[in-house]
Design a protein around this motif. Structure first.
Motif, PDB file in Angstrom:
ATOM      1  N   GLY A  16       0.819  -1.281  -0.133  1.00 45.40           N
ATOM      2  CA  GLY A  16       0.178   0.050  -0.040  1.00 45.40           C
ATOM      3  C   GLY A  16       0.852   1.208   0.041  1.00 45.40           C
ATOM      4  O   GLY A  16       0.615   2.270  -0.817  1.00 45.40           O
ATOM      5  N   HIS A  17       1.957   1.314   0.761  1.00 44.17           N
ATOM      6  CA  HIS A  17       2.771   2.470   0.646  1.00 44.17           C
ATOM      7  C   HIS A  17       3.524   2.552  -0.467  1.00 44.17           C
ATOM      8  O   HIS A  17       3.729   3.535  -0.956  1.00 44.17           O
ATOM      9  CB  HIS A  17       3.878   2.110   1.723  1.00 44.17           C
ATOM     10  N   ALA A  20       0.912   3.925  -3.371  1.00 40.56           N
ATOM     11  CA  ALA A  20      -0.078   4.962  -2.897  1.00 40.56           C
ATOM     12  C   ALA A  20      -0.617   5.966  -3.923  1.00 40.56           C
ATOM     13  O   ALA A  20      -1.491   6.341  -3.783  1.00 40.56           O
ATOM     14  CB  ALA A  20       0.811   5.861  -1.808  1.00 40.56           C
ATOM     15  N   GLN A  27      -5.694   5.677   1.931  1.00 42.63           N
ATOM     16  CA  GLN A  27      -5.882   4.351   2.235  1.00 42.63           C
ATOM     17  C   GLN A  27      -6.328   4.066   3.859  1.00 42.63           C
ATOM     18  O   GLN A  27      -6.227   5.092   4.509  1.00 42.63           O
ATOM     19  CB  GLN A  27      -4.321   3.632   2.298  1.00 42.63           C
ATOM     20  N   LEU A  82      -7.472   2.320  -0.938  1.00 46.86           N
ATOM     21  CA  LEU A  82      -7.141   1.108  -0.725  1.00 46.86           C
ATOM     22  C   LEU A  82      -7.734   0.785   0.621  1.00 46.86           C
ATOM     23  O   LEU A  82      -7.487   1.742   1.447  1.00 46.86           O
ATOM     24  CB  LEU A  82      -5.704   0.782  -0.675  1.00 46.86           C
ATOM     25  N   VAL A  84      -7.962  -1.978   3.667  1.00 45.10           N
ATOM     26  CA  VAL A  84      -7.301  -3.303   4.034  1.00 45.10           C
ATOM     27  C   VAL A  84      -7.947  -3.808   5.427  1.00 45.10           C
ATOM     28  O   VAL A  84      -7.820  -3.017   6.563  1.00 45.10           O
ATOM     29  CB  VAL A  84      -5.643  -3.281   4.420  1.00 45.10           C
TER      30      VAL A  84
END
Length: 92
Positions: A16-17, A20, A27, A82, A84
């Protein structure tokens, strides 16, 4: 799904980082505690956390799980984010 402790969450957060820029609207990460000794997060509680993170004032968050889910869906509509969910006990 996979065994606990193998790094699924760390992989998702790391990816995710690095990705980005693919999610210009942000996120979100929500811990579900599916394997906690105190019990898993209730769906309405997870939705409440997500709605607060999306900027909904606490007093406007529905307490009914179906209404909260609908509001969550509406708030995500048209956004590239995103999300999670971590620590689910099962896919359902």
């Amino acid at each position: 799904m996979g065994p606990a402790g193998v790094g699924k969450s760390a992989l998702a957060v790391h990816w995710g980082h690095t990705a980005a820029d693919r999610f210009p609207d942000g996120q979100l990460f929500v811990a579900l505690y599916g394997f906690s000794t105190t019990g898993p997060t209730e769906p309405v509680d997870a939705l409440t956390r997500l709605l607060r993170a999306l900027g909904m004032p606490a007093g406007r968050i529905p307490t009914d799980v179906d209404e909260a889910a609908a509001r969550y869906g509406s708030m995500l509509a048209g956004r590239r984010m995103l999300v999670v969910p971590d620590g689910a006990r099962s896919a359902s």
